[in-house]
Motif scaffolding. Structure first.
Motif, short mmCIF file in Angstrom:
data_model
loop_
_atom_site.label_atom_id
_atom_site.label_comp_id
_atom_site.label_asym_id
_atom_site.label_seq_id
_atom_site.Cartn_x
_atom_site.Cartn_y
_atom_site.Cartn_z
N ASP A 85 4.18 -2.73 9.34
CA ASP A 85 2.74 -3.44 9.47
C ASP A 85 2.23 -3.48 8.23
O ASP A 85 1.44 -4.10 7.91
CB ASP A 85 2.30 -2.48 10.63
N ARG A 86 2.64 -2.51 7.30
CA ARG A 86 2.02 -2.32 5.96
C ARG A 86 2.35 -3.57 5.39
O ARG A 86 1.57 -4.30 4.42
CB ARG A 86 2.11 -0.95 5.30
N ILE A 87 3.48 -4.22 5.42
CA ILE A 87 4.14 -5.35 4.92
C ILE A 87 3.48 -6.73 5.51
O ILE A 87 3.02 -7.60 4.83
CB ILE A 87 5.47 -5.38 4.86
N LEU A 88 3.41 -6.40 6.92
CA LEU A 88 3.09 -7.64 7.64
C LEU A 88 1.66 -8.10 7.46
O LEU A 88 1.19 -9.27 7.59
CB LEU A 88 3.55 -7.66 8.98
N ASP A 89 0.98 -6.98 7.27
CA ASP A 89 -0.49 -7.28 7.53
C ASP A 89 -1.21 -7.38 5.89
O ASP A 89 -2.50 -7.64 5.86
CB ASP A 89 -1.62 -6.23 8.10
N ILE A 94 -2.40 -3.44 -1.42
CA ILE A 94 -3.15 -2.44 -1.93
C ILE A 94 -2.53 -1.06 -2.30
O ILE A 94 -2.58 -0.47 -3.38
CB ILE A 94 -3.88 -2.08 -0.72
N ASP A 95 -1.32 -0.99 -1.67
CA ASP A 95 -0.38 0.12 -2.10
C ASP A 95 0.36 -0.06 -3.47
O ASP A 95 0.55 1.11 -4.10
CB ASP A 95 0.87 0.15 -0.87
N THR A 97 -1.35 -0.97 -5.95
CA THR A 97 -2.34 -0.67 -6.97
C THR A 97 -2.67 1.00 -6.90
O THR A 97 -3.12 1.41 -7.85
CB THR A 97 -3.79 -1.25 -6.66
N LYS A 98 -2.01 1.88 -5.99
CA LYS A 98 -1.84 3.43 -6.04
C LYS A 98 -1.05 3.87 -6.93
O LYS A 98 -0.02 3.51 -7.13
CB LYS A 98 -1.66 3.58 -4.75
N PRO A 99 -1.29 4.96 -7.56
CA PRO A 99 -0.42 5.91 -8.29
C PRO A 99 0.44 6.57 -7.43
O PRO A 99 0.82 7.61 -7.86
CB PRO A 99 -1.30 6.72 -9.22
N VAL A 100 0.94 6.05 -6.53
CA VAL A 100 2.12 6.56 -5.62
C VAL A 100 2.96 5.85 -5.51
O VAL A 100 2.84 4.46 -5.24
CB VAL A 100 1.54 6.97 -4.09
N ASP A 101 4.40 6.07 -5.43
CA ASP A 101 5.61 5.35 -5.30
C ASP A 101 5.44 5.01 -3.83
O ASP A 101 5.76 5.71 -2.98
CB ASP A 101 6.98 5.97 -5.62
N PHE A 102 5.78 3.40 -3.66
CA PHE A 102 5.67 3.10 -2.19
C PHE A 102 6.88 3.43 -1.33
O PHE A 102 6.69 3.78 -0.28
CB PHE A 102 5.70 1.34 -2.24
N GLN A 103 8.10 3.38 -1.89
CA GLN A 103 9.19 3.78 -1.18
C GLN A 103 9.32 5.24 -0.90
O GLN A 103 9.57 5.59 0.25
CB GLN A 103 10.61 3.30 -1.96
N ARG A 104 8.93 6.08 -1.75
CA ARG A 104 8.80 7.45 -1.60
C ARG A 104 7.90 7.99 -0.49
O ARG A 104 8.06 8.87 0.27
CB ARG A 104 8.66 8.22 -3.07
N VAL A 260 4.78 -11.34 -1.36
CA VAL A 260 3.73 -10.67 -0.68
C VAL A 260 2.59 -11.70 -0.40
O VAL A 260 2.22 -12.54 -1.33
CB VAL A 260 2.86 -9.78 -1.47
N THR A 261 1.91 -11.87 0.74
CA THR A 261 1.12 -12.90 1.26
C THR A 261 0.06 -12.14 1.78
O THR A 261 0.38 -11.51 2.84
CB THR A 261 1.78 -13.95 2.25
N VAL A 262 -1.25 -12.33 1.29
CA VAL A 262 -2.44 -11.70 1.87
C VAL A 262 -3.47 -12.74 2.33
O VAL A 262 -3.99 -13.61 1.30
CB VAL A 262 -3.19 -10.75 0.85
#
Length: 265
Positions: A85-89, A94-95, A97-104, A260-262
């Motif tokens: 859902d994070r990908i589809l929506d 936004i992820d 832009t955060k200082p957190v590794d998406f995959q981890r 990515v499409t937003v």
């Protein structure tokens, strides 16, 4: 480093609590999974009443089915839709832009959701043990190595799930991809029927994939179908698949984020 692990733990705990919040879903999972295990037990008891098939007698099959129940509950009970859902929506934008590794972060969430299946596994295994009294591992070493194999299921399951979720960048849909993954995993892992019952060419295809390590590897170690050296080889292959998919997914993600499409942009 400690801050990184603290973030991982926070993601895992949130995912764990999120899954346990839906008590009805947890109960349904227990009933369906436990019911399927009981049906499987009844079916194989009749099929093996005349003797062993392909190295499996009724005693071995009871243990095999329980191991299959454990791995199936862990894998299919985890929350993959939350990642998709994070990908589809478009939240993935936004992820980034955060200082957190998406995959981890997604891995921590996935492992946390898998841990939420532990109560289901514990109750199901307890019931099966009381009803069917399956044999124990062939040795203490086999039991310990089986436990290692089950622990490796966590990163292995995430690797396969995460790779299929990344397909959403191109398909913009996930349901069909999920169904395909679950069908392939159920069949080639040996959850449906042991791989030993399949033609040799189909077994070769299965062992060229990561799926057998979900059910066939831990059950083969537990039942003594392989010696200690063979068990260590299976565990090495299982770990290699987990590491390979982790780093392979990072390469794919670097290309996927270009899709990515937003809001249509």
């Amino acid at each position: 480093m400690s801050n990184t692990f603290a973030v991982d733990r926070a993601f895992a705990v949130i995912a764990f609590k999120r899954r346990l919040a839906y008590k009805t879903q947890w109960l349904v999972g227990l009933v369906l999974g436990g019911g399927a295990m009981l049906v499987s037990m009844a079916m194989w008891r009749e099929l093996l009443s005349g003797g062993a098939l392909s190295g499996y007698d009724w005693d071995a099959m009871r243990a095999y089915i329980i191991i299959g129940f454990i791995t199936a509950t862990m894998v299919f009970g985890a929350a993959d839709w939350h990642i998709a859902d994070r990908i589809l929506d478009g939240h993935v934008a936004i992820d980034l832009t955060k200082p957190v590794d998406f995959q981890r972060a997604r891995a921590a969430e996935y492992v946390g959701s898998m841990c939420s299946t532990v109560p289901t596994v514990a109750l199901g295994v307890l019931g099966a043990w009381l009803l069917f009294d399956p044999p124990g591992p062939v040795s203490a070493t086999a039991g310990a190595l089986t436990a290692v194999s089950l622990v490796l299921v966590f990163p292995l399951a995430f690797g396969i799930t995460y790779l299929t979720v990344l397909v959403c960048f191109w398909t913009k849909r996930y349901l069909g991809v999920m169904w395909l993954r679950e069908a392939l995993l159920s069949f080639f892992s040996g959850m449906m029927i042991p791989l030993a019952f399949m033609p040799s060419w189909l077994q070769a295809v299965a062992w060229a994939l990561p799926f057998p390590h979900f059910t066939t590897t831990p059950s083969a170690i537990y039942l003594g179908h392989v010696d200690t050296r063979g068990a260590l080889g299976l565990l090495a292959a299982e770990a290699a698949w987990a590491f390979g998919m982790w780093f392979g997914a990072r390469l794919i993600f670097n290309q996927a984020v270009k899709k990515v499409t937003v809001h249509g942009g």
